[in-house]
Design a protein around this motif. Structure first.
Motif, PDB file in Angstrom:
ATOM      1  N   GLU A  21      -0.165  23.303   8.740  1.00 38.79           N
ATOM      2  CA  GLU A  21       0.415  24.246   7.773  1.00 38.79           C
ATOM      3  C   GLU A  21       0.770  23.531   6.462  1.00 38.79           C
ATOM      4  O   GLU A  21       0.478  24.024   5.365  1.00 38.79           O
ATOM      5  N   ALA A  22       1.377  22.350   6.590  1.00 40.64           N
ATOM      6  CA  ALA A  22       1.736  21.563   5.404  1.00 40.64           C
ATOM      7  C   ALA A  22       0.490  21.173   4.612  1.00 40.64           C
ATOM      8  O   ALA A  22       0.472  21.250   3.378  1.00 40.64           O
ATOM      9  N   LEU A  23      -0.556  20.779   5.324  1.00 41.96           N
ATOM     10  CA  LEU A  23      -1.799  20.372   4.657  1.00 41.96           C
ATOM     11  C   LEU A  23      -2.470  21.553   3.956  1.00 41.96           C
ATOM     12  O   LEU A  23      -2.962  21.426   2.829  1.00 41.96           O
ATOM     13  N   ARG A  24      -2.502  22.708   4.618  1.00 40.84           N
ATOM     14  CA  ARG A  24      -3.083  23.922   4.015  1.00 40.84           C
ATOM     15  C   ARG A  24      -2.370  24.255   2.704  1.00 40.84           C
ATOM     16  O   ARG A  24      -2.982  24.639   1.718  1.00 40.84           O
ATOM     17  N   GLU A  25      -1.034  24.106   2.745  1.00 42.11           N
ATOM     18  CA  GLU A  25      -0.221  24.430   1.575  1.00 42.11           C
ATOM     19  C   GLU A  25      -0.563  23.514   0.398  1.00 42.11           C
ATOM     20  O   GLU A  25      -0.641  23.962  -0.741  1.00 42.11           O
ATOM     21  N   ALA A  76       7.247  13.035  15.413  1.00 45.82           N
ATOM     22  CA  ALA A  76       7.647  14.059  14.438  1.00 45.82           C
ATOM     23  C   ALA A  76       8.000  13.432  13.089  1.00 45.82           C
ATOM     24  O   ALA A  76       7.538  13.902  12.035  1.00 45.82           O
ATOM     25  N   SER A  77       8.787  12.356  13.107  1.00 44.70           N
ATOM     26  CA  SER A  77       9.192  11.755  11.833  1.00 44.70           C
ATOM     27  C   SER A  77       7.993  11.108  11.137  1.00 44.70           C
ATOM     28  O   SER A  77       7.866  11.156   9.913  1.00 44.70           O
ATOM     29  N   SER A  78       7.094  10.531  11.924  1.00 51.00           N
ATOM     30  CA  SER A  78       5.874   9.941  11.379  1.00 51.00           C
ATOM     31  C   SER A  78       4.997  11.019  10.741  1.00 51.00           C
ATOM     32  O   SER A  78       4.464  10.842   9.636  1.00 51.00           O
ATOM     33  N   MET A  79       4.840  12.149  11.430  1.00 50.32           N
ATOM     34  CA  MET A  79       4.037  13.257  10.903  1.00 50.32           C
ATOM     35  C   MET A  79       4.641  13.767   9.586  1.00 50.32           C
ATOM     36  O   MET A  79       3.929  14.007   8.603  1.00 50.32           O
ATOM     37  N   GLU A  80       5.969  13.924   9.557  1.00 45.82           N
ATOM     38  CA  GLU A  80       6.614  14.444   8.343  1.00 45.82           C
ATOM     39  C   GLU A  80       6.449  13.475   7.168  1.00 45.82           C
ATOM     40  O   GLU A  80       6.206  13.899   6.034  1.00 45.82           O
ATOM     41  N   LEU A  81       6.541  12.172   7.452  1.00 38.61           N
ATOM     42  CA  LEU A  81       6.294  11.163   6.422  1.00 38.61           C
ATOM     43  C   LEU A  81       4.856  11.268   5.915  1.00 38.61           C
ATOM     44  O   LEU A  81       4.597  11.240   4.706  1.00 38.61           O
ATOM     45  N   SER A  82       3.912  11.407   6.855  1.00 40.86           N
ATOM     46  CA  SER A  82       2.500  11.543   6.474  1.00 40.86           C
ATOM     47  C   SER A  82       2.263  12.770   5.591  1.00 40.86           C
ATOM     48  O   SER A  82       1.434  12.733   4.682  1.00 40.86           O
ATOM     49  N   MET A  83       2.978  13.860   5.852  1.00 44.30           N
ATOM     50  CA  MET A  83       2.812  15.065   5.033  1.00 44.30           C
ATOM     51  C   MET A  83       3.386  14.859   3.622  1.00 44.30           C
ATOM     52  O   MET A  83       2.814  15.345   2.642  1.00 44.30           O
ATOM     53  N   ARG A  84       4.491  14.104   3.517  1.00 44.84           N
ATOM     54  CA  ARG A  84       5.012  13.778   2.177  1.00 44.84           C
ATOM     55  C   ARG A  84       4.028  12.867   1.445  1.00 44.84           C
ATOM     56  O   ARG A  84       3.798  13.020   0.243  1.00 44.84           O
ATOM     57  N   TRP A  85       3.440  11.950   2.190  1.00 43.72           N
ATOM     58  CA  TRP A  85       2.431  11.066   1.589  1.00 43.72           C
ATOM     59  C   TRP A  85       1.162  11.842   1.216  1.00 43.72           C
ATOM     60  O   TRP A  85       0.498  11.505   0.247  1.00 43.72           O
ATOM     61  N   ALA A  86       0.833  12.873   1.991  1.00 43.14           N
ATOM     62  CA  ALA A  86      -0.348  13.696   1.682  1.00 43.14           C
ATOM     63  C   ALA A  86      -0.167  14.386   0.330  1.00 43.14           C
ATOM     64  O   ALA A  86      -1.101  14.440  -0.487  1.00 43.14           O
ATOM     65  N   ALA A  87       1.033  14.912   0.080  1.00 43.21           N
ATOM     66  CA  ALA A  87       1.317  15.572  -1.197  1.00 43.21           C
ATOM     67  C   ALA A  87       1.223  14.567  -2.345  1.00 43.21           C
ATOM     68  O   ALA A  87       0.666  14.867  -3.412  1.00 43.21           O
ATOM     69  N   ARG A  88       1.748  13.360  -2.121  1.00 42.05           N
ATOM     70  CA  ARG A  88       1.658  12.312  -3.155  1.00 42.05           C
ATOM     71  C   ARG A  88       0.216  11.870  -3.369  1.00 42.05           C
ATOM     72  O   ARG A  88      -0.203  11.601  -4.504  1.00 42.05           O
ATOM     73  N   LEU A 117       0.860  -1.188   0.000  1.00 42.57           N
ATOM     74  CA  LEU A 117       0.000   0.000   0.000  1.00 42.57           C
ATOM     75  C   LEU A 117       0.894   1.235   0.000  1.00 42.57           C
ATOM     76  O   LEU A 117       1.754   1.397   0.868  1.00 42.57           O
ATOM     77  N   THR A 118       0.676   2.093  -0.984  1.00 44.29           N
ATOM     78  CA  THR A 118       1.388   3.369  -1.106  1.00 44.29           C
ATOM     79  C   THR A 118       0.328   4.456  -1.239  1.00 44.29           C
ATOM     80  O   THR A 118      -0.852   4.138  -1.452  1.00 44.29           O
ATOM     81  N   PRO A 119       0.692   5.727  -1.154  1.00 45.91           N
ATOM     82  CA  PRO A 119      -0.308   6.771  -1.383  1.00 45.91           C
ATOM     83  C   PRO A 119      -1.000   6.615  -2.743  1.00 45.91           C
ATOM     84  O   PRO A 119      -2.221   6.757  -2.844  1.00 45.91           O
ATOM     85  N   GLU A 120      -0.214   6.273  -3.765  1.00 47.13           N
ATOM     86  CA  GLU A 120      -0.781   6.129  -5.111  1.00 47.13           C
ATOM     87  C   GLU A 120      -1.751   4.951  -5.194  1.00 47.13           C
ATOM     88  O   GLU A 120      -2.828   5.056  -5.781  1.00 47.13           O
ATOM     89  N   ARG A 121      -1.369   3.836  -4.585  1.00 50.17           N
ATOM     90  CA  ARG A 121      -2.237   2.651  -4.603  1.00 50.17           C
ATOM     91  C   ARG A 121      -3.505   2.896  -3.791  1.00 50.17           C
ATOM     92  O   ARG A 121      -4.597   2.474  -4.193  1.00 50.17           O
ATOM     93  N   SER A 122      -3.384   3.589  -2.658  1.00 47.04           N
ATOM     94  CA  SER A 122      -4.560   3.909  -1.852  1.00 47.04           C
ATOM     95  C   SER A 122      -5.538   4.770  -2.652  1.00 47.04           C
ATOM     96  O   SER A 122      -6.754   4.548  -2.620  1.00 47.04           O
ATOM     97  N   MET A 123      -5.018   5.753  -3.400  1.00 41.36           N
ATOM     98  CA  MET A 123      -5.880   6.600  -4.233  1.00 41.36           C
ATOM     99  C   MET A 123      -6.547   5.773  -5.335  1.00 41.36           C
ATOM    100  O   MET A 123      -7.714   5.965  -5.649  1.00 41.36           O
ATOM    101  N   GLU A 124      -5.781   4.831  -5.907  1.00 35.92           N
ATOM    102  CA  GLU A 124      -6.329   3.983  -6.972  1.00 35.92           C
ATOM    103  C   GLU A 124      -7.458   3.104  -6.430  1.00 35.92           C
ATOM    104  O   GLU A 124      -8.516   2.979  -7.055  1.00 35.92           O
ATOM    105  N   ILE A 125      -7.236   2.498  -5.268  1.00 33.57           N
ATOM    106  CA  ILE A 125      -8.266   1.634  -4.667  1.00 33.57           C
ATOM    107  C   ILE A 125      -9.537   2.442  -4.394  1.00 33.57           C
ATOM    108  O   ILE A 125     -10.649   2.009  -4.726  1.00 33.57           O
ATOM    109  N   GLN A 126      -9.365   3.625  -3.809  1.00 30.61           N
ATOM    110  CA  GLN A 126     -10.539   4.440  -3.468  1.00 30.61           C
ATOM    111  C   GLN A 126     -11.252   4.946  -4.729  1.00 30.61           C
ATOM    112  O   GLN A 126     -12.462   5.118  -4.736  1.00 30.61           O
ATOM    113  N   ARG A 127     -10.491   5.156  -5.805  1.00 26.55           N
ATOM    114  CA  ARG A 127     -11.118   5.523  -7.084  1.00 26.55           C
ATOM    115  C   ARG A 127     -11.933   4.347  -7.617  1.00 26.55           C
ATOM    116  O   ARG A 127     -13.063   4.517  -8.095  1.00 26.55           O
TER     117      ARG A 127
END
Length: 376
Positions: free
Chosen positions: A203-207, A160-172, A126-136
């Motif tokens: 802030e990252a999500l708003r951006e 902190a590291s988990s949150m930062e990873l989640s924000m990179r995954w949010a962008a993807r 499961l990756t951000p891209e695969r999760s988006m594909e499944i939900q589509r």
């Protein structure tokens, strides 16, 4: 927001908000409680019965549906709405929370998560891209971005590291979601119980920019007091003109406290899971129908409730079918619990609109403090 999906704020009372999320499949009145239809079913309920309780929207589970019957099969059969016979809006979670809870069965890296199915041990990715594909493929109206949710307590560096990873995954997730008119994508705020990390996450999500925002990473063992402390600031860090969704909450007093702190949407397995184990949620708190005190009680579970369990059956009957492990016991109590939860939401929406939310809350807590009716 996404084309064909909008959020309208109609009233506020303190931090509590009442409004409506308009989707192509119908309106979601907020504050909204979403019954959980994990595997394309709210356990023990027909979809039309769930609708009759007052639910506007259901939650489906990416992790469970990708394993069985698979998103590809659901897509071939016309999508999740048709497959499960629910014509209202559906929100699907991203699978992140379920994968996190697998513990030793998963392996996390920058790109995504490899895990073993809890059903047959088969390996999945499961990756951000695969999760988006499944939900589509599922065709859900509201899609959640893929995130990593650490269980609490955890040390600050891990959070902190988990949150930062989640924000990179949010962008993807946003990039992979693309342009889908009529469908919304929600971002998920992380950061544990650390106010500054939650601020950075918001802030990252708003951006990146999302149609709605969830407060994730709560109701994972931190306790109500710590959760409320976090909710005293977390919703305020998110955009005011978008829905705010608290994931995986909760008990009735959790829900009321969350709404008082500015939350618009919630989901939880509790009303249906409790129903299957003989627990009824009422205005006077939780009632265990397995207890012998109900065996000869001809009164309804709640005399003010107009659900089928309370209108047509006695506590004695509910006690009997629960103890006898008859299927109807769980069905009736699940209907009652979901009905109670939707009544709770309707009561809050009306109180917020009338500007009487504070007195409504006082009455809610006072009634629960009374406890169940006296035994006969």
């Amino acid at each position: 927001m996404a084309q064909d999906i909008s959020f309208q704020l109609d009233a506020t009372d303190g931090k509590a908000r009442a409004g409506v999320i308009r989707t192509t499949r119908g309106d979601i009145r907020t504050p909204a409680f979403m019954p959980v239809g994990t595997a394309a079913t709210v356990k023990g309920m027909m979809p039309e019965s769930v609708r009759a309780t007052g639910a506007d929207v259901l939650l489906g589970n990416t992790y469970h549906l990708m394993l069985r019957p698979t998103a590809e099969r659901i897509d071939r059969l016309g999508g999740l709405h048709k497959f499960m016979n629910w014509n209202g809006p559906i929100l699907t979670d991203s699978g992140g929370f379920q994968v996190m809870s697998l513990g030793a069965l998963r392996k996390l890296d920058e790109d995504g998560v490899t895990f073993k199915s809890h059903i047959d041990g088969s390996k999945h990715r499961l990756t951000p891209e695969r999760s988006m594909e499944i939900q589509r493929l599922l065709g859900s109206d509201i899609v959640m971005c893929f995130d990593e949710c650490p269980s609490l307590p955890a040390d600050r560096d891990r959070i902190a590291s988990s949150m930062e990873l989640s924000m990179r995954w949010a962008a993807r997730s946003k990039a992979a979601f693309g342009d889908r008119p009529g469908h919304a994508l929600f971002g998920i705020q992380q950061g544990g119980l650390e106010q500054d990390l939650r601020g950075r996450s918001a802030e990252a999500l708003r951006e990146i920019g999302f149609d709605g925002y969830a407060v994730g990473g709560l109701a994972v063992g931190e306790g109500q007091a710590a959760m409320f402390d976090c909710l005293d600031y977390a919703p305020d860090q998110l955009p005011e003109d978008r829905p705010r969704y608290l994931m995986g909450v909760g008990k009735p007093d959790d829900i009321v406290g969350a709404v008082a702190r500015g939350i618009d949407m919630m989901d939880c397995v509790l009303p249906s899971r409790s129903g299957r184990t003989g627990q009824g949620w009422t205005r006077r708190g939780q009632v265990n129908l397995r207890n012998a005190r109900h065996a000869d009680d001809p009164r309804p579970l709640d005399e003010t409730c107009d659900c089928p369990a309370c209108q047509n059956y006695s506590r004695a009957y509910l006690h009997h079918v629960i103890r006898a492990k008859e299927m109807i016991g769980g069905m009736l109590l699940t209907w009652h619990n979901l009905h109670y939860y939707q009544d709770l939401m309707a009561g809050m929406r009306a109180a917020i609109a009338a500007g009487t939310f504070a007195s409504w809350q006082t009455e809610f807590h006072a009634r629960r403090a009374e406890g169940d009716i006296e035994p006969l």
